[in-house]
Scaffold this motif. Structure first.
Motif, PDB file in Angstrom:
ATOM      1  N   ARG A 142       0.831  -1.355   0.368  1.00  0.00           N
ATOM      2  CA  ARG A 142      -0.197  -0.007  -0.021  1.00  0.00           C
ATOM      3  C   ARG A 142       0.807   1.623  -0.141  1.00  0.00           C
ATOM      4  O   ARG A 142       0.363   1.949  -0.257  1.00  0.00           O
ATOM      5  CB  ARG A 142      -1.207   0.180   1.104  1.00  0.00           C
ATOM      6  N   LYS A 143       1.777   1.557   0.514  1.00  0.00           N
ATOM      7  CA  LYS A 143       2.730   2.519   0.621  1.00  0.00           C
ATOM      8  C   LYS A 143       3.263   2.939  -0.913  1.00  0.00           C
ATOM      9  O   LYS A 143       3.855   4.107  -1.332  1.00  0.00           O
ATOM     10  CB  LYS A 143       4.469   2.054   1.263  1.00  0.00           C
ATOM     11  N   LEU A 144       3.196   2.115  -1.951  1.00  0.00           N
ATOM     12  CA  LEU A 144       3.544   2.519  -3.111  1.00  0.00           C
ATOM     13  C   LEU A 144       2.370   3.189  -3.450  1.00  0.00           C
ATOM     14  O   LEU A 144       2.790   4.279  -4.511  1.00  0.00           O
ATOM     15  CB  LEU A 144       3.674   1.250  -4.178  1.00  0.00           C
ATOM     16  N   LEU A 145       1.256   2.827  -2.834  1.00  0.00           N
ATOM     17  CA  LEU A 145       0.175   4.206  -3.554  1.00  0.00           C
ATOM     18  C   LEU A 145       0.153   5.360  -2.188  1.00  0.00           C
ATOM     19  O   LEU A 145      -0.464   6.384  -3.434  1.00  0.00           O
ATOM     20  CB  LEU A 145      -1.036   3.109  -3.463  1.00  0.00           C
ATOM     21  N   HIS A 146      -0.044   5.122  -1.182  1.00  0.00           N
ATOM     22  CA  HIS A 146       0.244   5.758  -0.366  1.00  0.00           C
ATOM     23  C   HIS A 146       0.729   6.218   0.862  1.00  0.00           C
ATOM     24  O   HIS A 146       1.212   5.433   1.137  1.00  0.00           O
ATOM     25  CB  HIS A 146      -1.254   5.788   0.540  1.00  0.00           C
ATOM     26  N   ASN A 147       2.251   7.109   0.328  1.00  0.00           N
ATOM     27  CA  ASN A 147       3.315   6.444   1.077  1.00  0.00           C
ATOM     28  C   ASN A 147       3.059   7.842   2.158  1.00  0.00           C
ATOM     29  O   ASN A 147       2.909   8.892   2.400  1.00  0.00           O
ATOM     30  CB  ASN A 147       4.872   7.542   0.188  1.00  0.00           C
ATOM     31  N   PRO A 148       2.941   7.417   3.536  1.00  0.00           N
ATOM     32  CA  PRO A 148       3.073   7.806   4.794  1.00  0.00           C
ATOM     33  C   PRO A 148       3.844   9.069   4.781  1.00  0.00           C
ATOM     34  O   PRO A 148       3.234  10.346   5.642  1.00  0.00           O
ATOM     35  CB  PRO A 148       2.494   7.075   5.596  1.00  0.00           C
ATOM     36  N   GLY A 149       4.990   8.758   4.410  1.00  0.00           N
ATOM     37  CA  GLY A 149       6.398  10.069   4.538  1.00  0.00           C
ATOM     38  C   GLY A 149       5.353  10.978   4.175  1.00  0.00           C
ATOM     39  O   GLY A 149       6.043  12.275   4.072  1.00  0.00           O
ATOM     40  N   ARG A 150       5.774  10.836   2.108  1.00  0.00           N
ATOM     41  CA  ARG A 150       5.942  11.757   1.445  1.00  0.00           C
ATOM     42  C   ARG A 150       4.548  12.708   1.703  1.00  0.00           C
ATOM     43  O   ARG A 150       4.137  13.804   1.699  1.00  0.00           O
ATOM     44  CB  ARG A 150       5.371  11.374  -0.157  1.00  0.00           C
ATOM     45  N   ILE A 151       2.816  11.923   2.426  1.00  0.00           N
ATOM     46  CA  ILE A 151       1.527  12.479   2.492  1.00  0.00           C
ATOM     47  C   ILE A 151       1.740  13.019   4.003  1.00  0.00           C
ATOM     48  O   ILE A 151       1.509  14.691   4.032  1.00  0.00           O
ATOM     49  CB  ILE A 151       0.612  11.657   2.849  1.00  0.00           C
ATOM     50  N   LEU A 152       2.258  12.865   4.737  1.00  0.00           N
ATOM     51  CA  LEU A 152       2.305  13.571   5.858  1.00  0.00           C
ATOM     52  C   LEU A 152       3.369  14.651   6.036  1.00  0.00           C
ATOM     53  O   LEU A 152       2.973  15.580   7.122  1.00  0.00           O
ATOM     54  CB  LEU A 152       2.299  12.427   6.920  1.00  0.00           C
ATOM     55  N   ALA A 153       4.803  14.248   6.156  1.00  0.00           N
ATOM     56  CA  ALA A 153       5.635  15.514   6.549  1.00  0.00           C
ATOM     57  C   ALA A 153       5.366  17.192   5.855  1.00  0.00           C
ATOM     58  O   ALA A 153       5.987  17.718   7.028  1.00  0.00           O
ATOM     59  CB  ALA A 153       7.266  14.396   5.593  1.00  0.00           C
ATOM     60  N   PRO A 154       5.074  16.779   5.366  1.00  0.00           N
ATOM     61  CA  PRO A 154       4.846  18.264   4.856  1.00  0.00           C
ATOM     62  C   PRO A 154       3.853  18.878   6.211  1.00  0.00           C
ATOM     63  O   PRO A 154       4.009  20.320   6.501  1.00  0.00           O
ATOM     64  CB  PRO A 154       4.316  18.745   3.481  1.00  0.00           C
ATOM     65  N   HIS A 155       3.682  18.312   6.620  1.00  0.00           N
ATOM     66  CA  HIS A 155       2.018  18.790   7.704  1.00  0.00           C
ATOM     67  C   HIS A 155       2.642  18.251   9.100  1.00  0.00           C
ATOM     68  O   HIS A 155       1.672  18.857  10.228  1.00  0.00           O
ATOM     69  CB  HIS A 155       0.628  17.969   6.998  1.00  0.00           C
ATOM     70  N   ILE A 156       3.920  17.784   9.554  1.00  0.00           N
ATOM     71  CA  ILE A 156       3.513  16.992  11.018  1.00  0.00           C
ATOM     72  C   ILE A 156       5.012  17.344  10.851  1.00  0.00           C
ATOM     73  O   ILE A 156       6.445  17.197  10.475  1.00  0.00           O
ATOM     74  CB  ILE A 156       3.900  15.845  10.879  1.00  0.00           C
ATOM     75  N   SER A 157       5.253  17.886  12.074  1.00  0.00           N
ATOM     76  CA  SER A 157       7.521  18.907  12.905  1.00  0.00           C
ATOM     77  C   SER A 157       6.904  18.176  14.218  1.00  0.00           C
ATOM     78  O   SER A 157       6.337  17.346  15.133  1.00  0.00           O
ATOM     79  CB  SER A 157       7.165  20.073  13.235  1.00  0.00           C
ATOM     80  N   LYS A 158       8.116  18.017  14.481  1.00  0.00           N
ATOM     81  CA  LYS A 158       9.372  17.378  15.804  1.00  0.00           C
ATOM     82  C   LYS A 158       8.237  17.680  16.937  1.00  0.00           C
ATOM     83  O   LYS A 158       8.003  19.503  17.230  1.00  0.00           O
ATOM     84  CB  LYS A 158      10.875  17.817  16.438  1.00  0.00           C
ATOM     85  N   GLY A 159       7.819  17.301  18.012  1.00  0.00           N
ATOM     86  CA  GLY A 159       6.884  17.699  18.708  1.00  0.00           C
ATOM     87  C   GLY A 159       5.965  17.797  18.663  1.00  0.00           C
ATOM     88  O   GLY A 159       5.095  18.347  20.192  1.00  0.00           O
ATOM     89  N   MET A 160       5.192  17.458  17.663  1.00  0.00           N
ATOM     90  CA  MET A 160       3.637  18.409  17.926  1.00  0.00           C
ATOM     91  C   MET A 160       3.096  16.834  17.972  1.00  0.00           C
ATOM     92  O   MET A 160       3.010  15.610  18.791  1.00  0.00           O
ATOM     93  CB  MET A 160       3.364  17.979  16.265  1.00  0.00           C
ATOM     94  N   THR A 161       1.411  17.575  18.332  1.00  0.00           N
ATOM     95  CA  THR A 161       0.493  16.445  18.936  1.00  0.00           C
ATOM     96  C   THR A 161      -0.027  16.422  17.792  1.00  0.00           C
ATOM     97  O   THR A 161      -1.255  17.392  17.170  1.00  0.00           O
ATOM     98  CB  THR A 161      -0.063  16.897  20.103  1.00  0.00           C
ATOM     99  N   VAL A 162      -0.360  14.694  17.488  1.00  0.00           N
ATOM    100  CA  VAL A 162      -0.722  14.789  16.056  1.00  0.00           C
ATOM    101  C   VAL A 162      -2.014  13.797  16.497  1.00  0.00           C
ATOM    102  O   VAL A 162      -2.252  12.883  17.484  1.00  0.00           O
ATOM    103  CB  VAL A 162      -0.163  13.786  15.038  1.00  0.00           C
ATOM    104  N   MET A 163      -3.286  14.471  15.663  1.00  0.00           N
ATOM    105  CA  MET A 163      -4.208  12.980  15.745  1.00  0.00           C
ATOM    106  C   MET A 163      -4.397  11.987  14.866  1.00  0.00           C
ATOM    107  O   MET A 163      -5.305  12.736  13.369  1.00  0.00           O
ATOM    108  CB  MET A 163      -5.776  13.587  16.106  1.00  0.00           C
ATOM    109  N   ASP A 164      -4.845  11.183  14.402  1.00  0.00           N
ATOM    110  CA  ASP A 164      -5.497  10.198  13.706  1.00  0.00           C
ATOM    111  C   ASP A 164      -6.773   9.340  13.712  1.00  0.00           C
ATOM    112  O   ASP A 164      -6.836   8.801  14.171  1.00  0.00           O
ATOM    113  CB  ASP A 164      -4.121   8.792  13.206  1.00  0.00           C
ATOM    114  N   ILE A 165      -7.397   9.953  12.909  1.00  0.00           N
ATOM    115  CA  ILE A 165      -8.998   9.858  13.329  1.00  0.00           C
ATOM    116  C   ILE A 165      -9.517   8.526  12.304  1.00  0.00           C
ATOM    117  O   ILE A 165      -9.174   8.017  10.856  1.00  0.00           O
ATOM    118  CB  ILE A 165     -10.442  10.752  12.501  1.00  0.00           C
TER     119      ILE A 165
END
Length: 187
Positions: A22-45
């Motif tokens: 599935r990472k070939l279709l939806h690479n989590p790092g590519r999708i998320l890295a522009p929006h998440i930084s070190k130390g953030m609080t993040v919620m995955d619904i």
């Protein structure tokens, strides 16, 4: 005419949804890295067994906090097993109810939230978005995506209009494979 209840993806699909191909279709790092930084609080619904949650944990780092929310305990159990295999310790699994996220204890503290391919499964979408809005910090961001296969362009636009009505502003439409998507900011 009776309203059709939304279909909720079974926990039995969890291992398939987290499979490496599935990472070939939806690479989590590519999708998320522009929006998440070190130390953030993040919620995955609708976190499932952690396809996005575990990479979020790595991106946010050991000082970050990840709140993984799902309706099905089996999904959360799978997530915790998968997280343990990777050594990620900054993930909190939270089981929501069918009619509420039950996340008030995080109100105003979440920097980024992900609602990926699951809003169409929720009977009261506006309630979910309003609860999520309350959890986000000032200028918090929401990445919202729905699959082309299950959600028409009109249905996606209706959901997007509802999200904006709840107090978000649309920033842009990121390109995500087989998806209609929008990045939104809390006003």
């Amino acid at each position: 005419m009776m309203k059709k209840e939304p279909f909720v993806c079974s926990w039995r699909a969890g291992p398939v949804l987290t499979a490496a191909p599935r990472k070939l279709l939806h690479n989590p790092g590519r999708i998320l890295a522009p929006h998440i930084s070190k130390g953030m609080t993040v919620m995955d619904i609708g976190c499932g067994m952690g396809f996005f949650t575990i990479p979020m944990s790595g991106i946010a780092g050991e000082n970050g906090k990840i709140i993984a929310v799902d309706l099905q305990q089996q999904m959360l159990d799978g997530l915790l097993i998968n997280a343990a295999k990777t050594g990620m310790k900054n993930i909190t699994a939270h089981r929501c109810a069918p009619d509420s996220l039950g996340v008030k204890s995080w109100n105003g503290s979440v920097d980024f939230a992900l609602v990926f391919w699951m809003l169409h499964e929720v009977p009261d979408q506006e309630r979910l978005i309003r609860e999520l809005y309350d959890t986000l910090s000032k200028n918090g961001k929401l990445l919202f995506a729905e699959p082309y296969v299950h959600v028409s362009g009109r249905a996606f636009q209706n959901s997007l209009n509802m999200i904006i009505k709840c107090g978000f502003t649309a920033a842009y439409a990121p390109k995500i494979a087989m998806s209609r998507a929008a990045l939104l900011c809390k006003l």
